[in-house]
Scaffold this motif. Sequence first.
Motif, PDB file in Angstrom:
ATOM      1  N   PRO A  50     -43.535  15.793 -16.405  1.00 50.32           N
ATOM      2  CA  PRO A  50     -44.098  16.885 -15.603  1.00 50.32           C
ATOM      3  C   PRO A  50     -43.253  17.198 -14.380  1.00 50.32           C
ATOM      4  CG  PRO A  50     -45.440  14.920 -15.381  1.00 50.32           C
ATOM      5  CD  PRO A  50     -44.369  14.619 -16.394  1.00 50.32           C
ATOM      6  N   GLY A  51     -43.451  18.397 -13.844  1.00 52.37           N
ATOM      7  CA  GLY A  51     -42.713  18.832 -12.662  1.00 52.37           C
ATOM      8  C   GLY A  51     -43.131  18.080 -11.419  1.00 52.37           C
ATOM      9  N   SER A  52     -42.493  18.394 -10.320  1.00 52.92           N
ATOM     10  CA  SER A  52     -42.729  17.678  -9.067  1.00 52.92           C
ATOM     11  C   SER A  52     -44.115  17.911  -8.485  1.00 52.92           C
ATOM     12  CB  SER A  52     -41.661  18.070  -8.044  1.00 52.92           C
ATOM     13  OG  SER A  52     -41.714  19.462  -7.827  1.00 52.92           O
ATOM     14  N   THR A  53     -44.834  18.919  -8.979  1.00 51.86           N
ATOM     15  CA  THR A  53     -46.178  19.160  -8.457  1.00 51.86           C
ATOM     16  C   THR A  53     -47.190  18.201  -9.053  1.00 51.86           C
ATOM     17  OG1 THR A  53     -46.613  20.795 -10.176  1.00 51.86           O
ATOM     18  CG2 THR A  53     -45.737  21.613  -8.080  1.00 51.86           C
ATOM     19  N   ASN A  54     -46.848  17.545 -10.132  1.00 57.05           N
ATOM     20  CA  ASN A  54     -47.763  16.668 -10.852  1.00 57.05           C
ATOM     21  C   ASN A  54     -47.160  15.263 -10.881  1.00 57.05           C
ATOM     22  OD1 ASN A  54     -50.163  16.478 -12.179  1.00 57.05           O
ATOM     23  ND2 ASN A  54     -49.431  17.337 -14.104  1.00 57.05           N
ATOM     24  N   ARG A  55     -47.572  14.390  -9.981  1.00 57.23           N
ATOM     25  CA  ARG A  55     -46.957  13.060  -9.910  1.00 57.23           C
ATOM     26  C   ARG A  55     -47.713  12.067 -10.772  1.00 57.23           C
ATOM     27  NH1 ARG A  55     -42.192  11.755  -8.252  1.00 57.23           N
ATOM     28  NH2 ARG A  55     -42.934   9.813  -7.419  1.00 57.23           N
ATOM     29  N   ASP A  56     -47.154  11.693 -11.892  1.00 59.76           N
ATOM     30  CA  ASP A  56     -47.669  10.622 -12.721  1.00 59.76           C
ATOM     31  C   ASP A  56     -46.748   9.434 -12.533  1.00 59.76           C
ATOM     32  OD1 ASP A  56     -49.923  11.801 -13.893  1.00 59.76           O
ATOM     33  OD2 ASP A  56     -48.701  12.849 -15.368  1.00 59.76           O
ATOM     34  N   SER A  57     -47.206   8.259 -12.915  1.00 59.98           N
ATOM     35  CA  SER A  57     -46.427   7.051 -12.661  1.00 59.98           C
ATOM     36  C   SER A  57     -45.078   7.066 -13.366  1.00 59.98           C
ATOM     37  CB  SER A  57     -47.223   5.812 -13.067  1.00 59.98           C
ATOM     38  OG  SER A  57     -47.439   5.793 -14.469  1.00 59.98           O
ATOM     39  N   HIS A  58     -44.966   7.712 -14.526  1.00 64.27           N
ATOM     40  CA  HIS A  58     -43.678   7.705 -15.234  1.00 64.27           C
ATOM     41  C   HIS A  58     -42.634   8.573 -14.550  1.00 64.27           C
ATOM     42  CE1 HIS A  58     -45.641  11.205 -17.092  1.00 64.27           C
ATOM     43  NE2 HIS A  58     -44.424  11.655 -17.280  1.00 64.27           N
ATOM     44  N   GLU A  59     -43.038   9.348 -13.553  1.00 59.50           N
ATOM     45  CA  GLU A  59     -42.084  10.140 -12.774  1.00 59.50           C
ATOM     46  C   GLU A  59     -41.077   9.243 -12.057  1.00 59.50           C
ATOM     47  OE1 GLU A  59     -41.743  13.735 -11.716  1.00 59.50           O
ATOM     48  OE2 GLU A  59     -42.363  13.599 -13.787  1.00 59.50           O
ATOM     49  N   ASP A  60     -41.477   8.003 -11.753  1.00 57.96           N
ATOM     50  CA  ASP A  60     -40.607   7.081 -11.024  1.00 57.96           C
ATOM     51  C   ASP A  60     -39.535   6.457 -11.908  1.00 57.96           C
ATOM     52  OD1 ASP A  60     -42.097   7.571  -8.735  1.00 57.96           O
ATOM     53  OD2 ASP A  60     -43.463   5.902  -9.129  1.00 57.96           O
ATOM     54  N   ALA A  61     -39.694   6.536 -13.232  1.00 57.20           N
ATOM     55  CA  ALA A  61     -38.726   5.935 -14.145  1.00 57.20           C
ATOM     56  C   ALA A  61     -37.413   6.707 -14.073  1.00 57.20           C
ATOM     57  CB  ALA A  61     -39.259   5.946 -15.571  1.00 57.20           C
ATOM     58  N   LYS A  62     -36.324   5.982 -13.936  1.00 56.52           N
ATOM     59  CA  LYS A  62     -34.997   6.592 -13.804  1.00 56.52           C
ATOM     60  C   LYS A  62     -34.190   6.351 -15.077  1.00 56.52           C
ATOM     61  CE  LYS A  62     -35.634   7.629  -9.453  1.00 56.52           C
ATOM     62  NZ  LYS A  62     -36.584   8.685  -9.319  1.00 56.52           N
ATOM     63  N   PRO A  63     -33.618   7.416 -15.646  1.00 60.17           N
ATOM     64  CA  PRO A  63     -32.780   7.231 -16.821  1.00 60.17           C
ATOM     65  C   PRO A  63     -31.474   6.525 -16.459  1.00 60.17           C
ATOM     66  CG  PRO A  63     -33.160   9.579 -16.363  1.00 60.17           C
ATOM     67  CD  PRO A  63     -33.795   8.792 -15.274  1.00 60.17           C
ATOM     68  N   CYS A  64     -31.053   5.621 -17.312  1.00 61.34           N
ATOM     69  CA  CYS A  64     -29.786   4.909 -17.136  1.00 61.34           C
ATOM     70  C   CYS A  64     -28.831   5.353 -18.240  1.00 61.34           C
ATOM     71  CB  CYS A  64     -29.992   3.404 -17.234  1.00 61.34           C
ATOM     72  SG  CYS A  64     -31.084   2.740 -15.973  1.00 61.34           S
ATOM     73  N   GLY A  65     -27.627   5.764 -17.857  1.00 64.30           N
ATOM     74  CA  GLY A  65     -26.635   6.187 -18.833  1.00 64.30           C
ATOM     75  C   GLY A  65     -26.238   5.039 -19.747  1.00 64.30           C
ATOM     76  N   LEU A  66     -25.920   5.348 -20.984  1.00 64.16           N
ATOM     77  CA  LEU A  66     -25.480   4.348 -21.948  1.00 64.16           C
ATOM     78  C   LEU A  66     -23.964   4.394 -22.063  1.00 64.16           C
ATOM     79  CD1 LEU A  66     -28.152   4.929 -24.737  1.00 64.16           C
ATOM     80  CD2 LEU A  66     -28.074   3.064 -23.076  1.00 64.16           C
ATOM     81  N   SER A  67     -23.390   3.285 -22.465  1.00 66.53           N
ATOM     82  CA  SER A  67     -21.938   3.235 -22.630  1.00 66.53           C
ATOM     83  C   SER A  67     -21.580   3.532 -24.083  1.00 66.53           C
ATOM     84  CB  SER A  67     -21.415   1.858 -22.216  1.00 66.53           C
ATOM     85  OG  SER A  67     -22.020   0.861 -23.021  1.00 66.53           O
ATOM     86  N   GLY A  68     -20.313   3.680 -24.330  1.00 68.19           N
ATOM     87  CA  GLY A  68     -19.825   3.873 -25.689  1.00 68.19           C
ATOM     88  C   GLY A  68     -20.141   5.244 -26.252  1.00 68.19           C
ATOM     89  N   ALA A  69     -20.215   5.310 -27.587  1.00 73.18           N
ATOM     90  CA  ALA A  69     -20.428   6.576 -28.285  1.00 73.18           C
ATOM     91  C   ALA A  69     -21.756   7.213 -27.900  1.00 73.18           C
ATOM     92  CB  ALA A  69     -20.364   6.363 -29.793  1.00 73.18           C
ATOM     93  N   ALA A  70     -22.804   6.395 -27.714  1.00 74.67           N
ATOM     94  CA  ALA A  70     -24.119   6.936 -27.338  1.00 74.67           C
ATOM     95  C   ALA A  70     -24.037   7.634 -25.986  1.00 74.67           C
ATOM     96  CB  ALA A  70     -25.165   5.824 -27.304  1.00 74.67           C
ATOM     97  N   GLY A  71     -23.350   7.037 -25.044  1.00 72.77           N
ATOM     98  CA  GLY A  71     -23.188   7.645 -23.729  1.00 72.77           C
ATOM     99  C   GLY A  71     -22.354   8.917 -23.782  1.00 72.77           C
ATOM    100  N   GLU A  72     -21.357   8.917 -24.640  1.00 73.11           N
ATOM    101  CA  GLU A  72     -20.520  10.106 -24.788  1.00 73.11           C
ATOM    102  C   GLU A  72     -21.315  11.285 -25.345  1.00 73.11           C
ATOM    103  OE1 GLU A  72     -17.098   9.033 -27.105  1.00 73.11           O
ATOM    104  OE2 GLU A  72     -16.471   7.525 -25.642  1.00 73.11           O
TER     105      GLU A  72
END
Length: 165
Positions: free
Chosen positions: A63-85
Amino acid sequence: MLINPFRGRRRAAAVLAAVAVLVFVTGCGDDPPPGHAERLQKAAGVASFKITCTKDLWDRTKPGSTNRDSHEDAKPCGLSGAAGERGLVEITLTGSQLVDYLKTLEEDISGGMGANRSVEELSRRMYEAIAPVVDRIEKGKPPAEVPQAVVDDAVAPASPAPSPS
């Protein structure tokens, strides 16, 4: 000719009541996917859950910034290798964050009052990738590894490899 001043107000009130009923009825949306309530209970019981997808898929289905749910705090982490590419990231959610995220996805799919119809298909794809992984979780039996849903159809080849000639 005598003009009734309340006649216009009654008509306006009737029109407003009809509009309110229409908004209420159309805002209710479809039924949630089968097993949704049980899925939320299972999700609530996990310590962590991983999702691998593209960063833009994650950004557009939360959801957008107007709707704060707990999963909003989760930060994506980049992957290495072919998946990251290919632009894949990994998001680790707690059980309660996963519950909030599944509710958000379900709302977008079923068209509830807070649904974002512009991401309905993206939310459906994400929900359909996560649901079977959550469904396989057995209550009272800790998984050998953190449950993970991967949303990347490019992992499997689109057609068989040509035979060497």
